[in-house]
Scaffold this motif. Structure first.
Motif, PDB file in Angstrom:
ATOM      1  N   ARG A 283       7.365  16.252  -2.748  1.00 38.47           N
ATOM      2  CA  ARG A 283       6.151  17.066  -2.934  1.00 38.47           C
ATOM      3  C   ARG A 283       5.157  16.355  -3.845  1.00 38.47           C
ATOM      4  N   MET A 284       5.646  15.699  -4.878  1.00 42.46           N
ATOM      5  CA  MET A 284       4.746  14.951  -5.762  1.00 42.46           C
ATOM      6  C   MET A 284       4.042  13.831  -4.994  1.00 42.46           C
ATOM      7  N   ALA A 285       4.767  13.167  -4.101  1.00 47.91           N
ATOM      8  CA  ALA A 285       4.153  12.111  -3.290  1.00 47.91           C
ATOM      9  C   ALA A 285       3.087  12.711  -2.375  1.00 47.91           C
ATOM     10  N   GLU A 286       3.411  13.822  -1.729  1.00 45.94           N
ATOM     11  CA  GLU A 286       2.433  14.490  -0.873  1.00 45.94           C
ATOM     12  C   GLU A 286       1.170  14.844  -1.669  1.00 45.94           C
ATOM     13  N   ASP A 287       1.359  15.439  -2.833  1.00 45.27           N
ATOM     14  CA  ASP A 287       0.217  15.820  -3.670  1.00 45.27           C
ATOM     15  C   ASP A 287      -0.633  14.610  -4.037  1.00 45.27           C
ATOM     16  N   GLY A 288       0.024  13.514  -4.392  1.00 46.00           N
ATOM     17  CA  GLY A 288      -0.716  12.306  -4.748  1.00 46.00           C
ATOM     18  C   GLY A 288      -1.546  11.794  -3.586  1.00 46.00           C
ATOM     19  N   TRP A 289      -0.930  11.693  -2.414  1.00 43.45           N
ATOM     20  CA  TRP A 289      -1.659  11.184  -1.253  1.00 43.45           C
ATOM     21  C   TRP A 289      -2.775  12.136  -0.849  1.00 43.45           C
ATOM     22  N   ASN A 290      -2.578  13.435  -0.990  1.00 45.67           N
ATOM     23  CA  ASN A 290      -3.640  14.384  -0.654  1.00 45.67           C
ATOM     24  C   ASN A 290      -4.805  14.322  -1.632  1.00 45.67           C
ATOM     25  N   SER A 291      -4.614  13.704  -2.786  1.00 45.19           N
ATOM     26  CA  SER A 291      -5.733  13.495  -3.719  1.00 45.19           C
ATOM     27  C   SER A 291      -6.706  12.455  -3.175  1.00 45.19           C
ATOM     28  N   ARG A 292      -6.211  11.583  -2.301  1.00 48.23           N
ATOM     29  CA  ARG A 292      -6.993  10.483  -1.735  1.00 48.23           C
ATOM     30  C   ARG A 292      -7.597   9.603  -2.842  1.00 48.23           C
ATOM     31  N   ASP A 293      -6.843   9.427  -3.917  1.00 54.75           N
ATOM     32  CA  ASP A 293      -7.257   8.601  -5.052  1.00 54.75           C
ATOM     33  C   ASP A 293      -6.339   7.377  -5.094  1.00 54.75           C
ATOM     34  N   PRO A 294      -6.788   6.225  -4.554  1.00 52.56           N
ATOM     35  CA  PRO A 294      -5.924   5.048  -4.467  1.00 52.56           C
ATOM     36  C   PRO A 294      -5.344   4.606  -5.802  1.00 52.56           C
ATOM     37  N   GLU A 295      -6.129   4.647  -6.860  1.00 53.53           N
ATOM     38  CA  GLU A 295      -5.633   4.231  -8.179  1.00 53.53           C
ATOM     39  C   GLU A 295      -4.509   5.146  -8.647  1.00 53.53           C
ATOM     40  N   ARG A 296      -4.709   6.442  -8.523  1.00 57.56           N
ATOM     41  CA  ARG A 296      -3.673   7.415  -8.928  1.00 57.56           C
ATOM     42  C   ARG A 296      -2.399   7.200  -8.126  1.00 57.56           C
ATOM     43  N   VAL A 297      -2.545   7.076  -6.816  1.00 60.60           N
ATOM     44  CA  VAL A 297      -1.379   6.912  -5.955  1.00 60.60           C
ATOM     45  C   VAL A 297      -0.621   5.637  -6.315  1.00 60.60           C
ATOM     46  N   SER A 298      -1.328   4.566  -6.595  1.00 61.94           N
ATOM     47  CA  SER A 298      -0.674   3.272  -6.850  1.00 61.94           C
ATOM     48  C   SER A 298       0.243   3.301  -8.057  1.00 61.94           C
ATOM     49  N   LEU A 299      -0.008   4.201  -8.996  1.00 60.80           N
ATOM     50  CA  LEU A 299       0.761   4.220 -10.249  1.00 60.80           C
ATOM     51  C   LEU A 299       2.188   4.720 -10.086  1.00 60.80           C
ATOM     52  N   VAL A 300       2.539   5.303  -8.938  1.00 64.79           N
ATOM     53  CA  VAL A 300       3.926   5.740  -8.725  1.00 64.79           C
ATOM     54  C   VAL A 300       4.763   4.644  -8.071  1.00 64.79           C
ATOM     55  N   TYR A 301       4.163   3.483  -7.859  1.00 62.28           N
ATOM     56  CA  TYR A 301       4.853   2.336  -7.281  1.00 62.28           C
ATOM     57  C   TYR A 301       5.040   1.264  -8.346  1.00 62.28           C
ATOM     58  N   THR A 302       6.091   0.468  -8.217  1.00 62.18           N
ATOM     59  CA  THR A 302       6.288  -0.628  -9.158  1.00 62.18           C
ATOM     60  C   THR A 302       5.137  -1.629  -9.019  1.00 62.18           C
ATOM     61  N   PRO A 303       4.848  -2.395 -10.065  1.00 59.40           N
ATOM     62  CA  PRO A 303       3.766  -3.376  -9.974  1.00 59.40           C
ATOM     63  C   PRO A 303       3.952  -4.373  -8.834  1.00 59.40           C
ATOM     64  N   ASP A 304       5.208  -4.618  -8.426  1.00 60.96           N
ATOM     65  CA  ASP A 304       5.478  -5.570  -7.335  1.00 60.96           C
ATOM     66  C   ASP A 304       6.038  -4.866  -6.092  1.00 60.96           C
ATOM     67  N   SER A 305       5.732  -3.580  -5.956  1.00 59.82           N
ATOM     68  CA  SER A 305       6.227  -2.798  -4.822  1.00 59.82           C
ATOM     69  C   SER A 305       5.936  -3.491  -3.495  1.00 59.82           C
ATOM     70  N   ARG A 306       6.874  -3.346  -2.557  1.00 60.37           N
ATOM     71  CA  ARG A 306       6.723  -3.960  -1.235  1.00 60.37           C
ATOM     72  C   ARG A 306       6.702  -2.861  -0.189  1.00 60.37           C
ATOM     73  N   TRP A 307       5.720  -2.941   0.691  1.00 58.99           N
ATOM     74  CA  TRP A 307       5.537  -1.955   1.753  1.00 58.99           C
ATOM     75  C   TRP A 307       5.515  -2.633   3.116  1.00 58.99           C
ATOM     76  N   ARG A 308       5.946  -1.884   4.111  1.00 63.75           N
ATOM     77  CA  ARG A 308       5.557  -2.133   5.499  1.00 63.75           C
ATOM     78  C   ARG A 308       4.963  -0.828   5.961  1.00 63.75           C
ATOM     79  N   ASN A 309       3.697  -0.850   6.314  1.00 63.53           N
ATOM     80  CA  ASN A 309       2.993   0.324   6.808  1.00 63.53           C
ATOM     81  C   ASN A 309       2.474  -0.030   8.191  1.00 63.53           C
ATOM     82  N   ARG A 310       3.076   0.574   9.218  1.00 66.20           N
ATOM     83  CA  ARG A 310       2.814   0.188  10.601  1.00 66.20           C
ATOM     84  C   ARG A 310       3.156  -1.298  10.714  1.00 66.20           C
ATOM     85  N   ALA A 311       2.171  -2.135  11.040  1.00 69.12           N
ATOM     86  CA  ALA A 311       2.427  -3.573  11.166  1.00 69.12           C
ATOM     87  C   ALA A 311       1.837  -4.358   9.999  1.00 69.12           C
TER      88      ALA A 311
END
Length: 152
Positions: A17-45
């Motif tokens: 729910r916290m992740a959902e709330d963060g993404w619904n804020s549509r604030d990239p800086e806020r959202v980024s702070l819940v990830y490690t500084p070296d976080s690795r993603w695959r989003n689609r391709a």
């Protein structure tokens, strides 16, 4: 309150729910702070590493996906991992509406920051009249149905 591994059903559900709330804020800086500084993603391709790339990705995403509203639902969890399913609705700058469906796998470090995120997403064109997510932009109200309740 920091939600750190090992997760219980209660803390994993809160984390979702916290992740959902963060993404619904549509604030990239806020959202980024819940990830490690070296976080690795695959989003689609797309492959993304680190907070700066996360911020750039989310800035592009929400410039394209207008009036974005997201619902996440826990699927499974273990000590330091959570799997979710989600759907979000948005429209492009031509007014065409979409419902995007997907699954994410998350892995957290000992401090509760997400260090890995893998997302698979499909976009379904919908008519505006088929929308199901009608709350004001921002956090989904607590009394708004979730994915299961909406038959999604």
């Amino acid at each position: 309150m920091a939600l750190t591994p090992p997760f219980t059903l209660q803390t994993a559900t809160q984390k979702v729910r916290m992740a959902e709330d963060g993404w619904n804020s549509r604030d990239p800086e806020r959202v980024s702070l819940v990830y490690t500084p070296d976080s690795r993603w695959r989003n689609r391709a797309e492959f993304i590493t680190g907070r700066a790339e996360i911020v750039a990705f989310l800035t592009r995403k929400w410039a394209k996906e207008l009036d974005y509203r997201l619902i996440k639902e826990i699927w499974a969890f273990s000590d330091d991992r959570i799997a979710v399913r989600f759907a979000y609705e948005w429209h492009d700058d031509s007014g065409h509406w979409y419902r995007s469906y997907g699954n994410e796998n998350w892995e957290f470090d000992a401090q509760g920051l997400m260090q890995r995120r893998f997302a698979c997403i499909n976009d379904l064109p919908i008519k505006e009249s088929e929308r199901k997510f009608h709350w004001p932009l921002g956090r989904r109200p607590d009394d708004h149905p979730g994915l299961t309740d909406l038959g999604l």
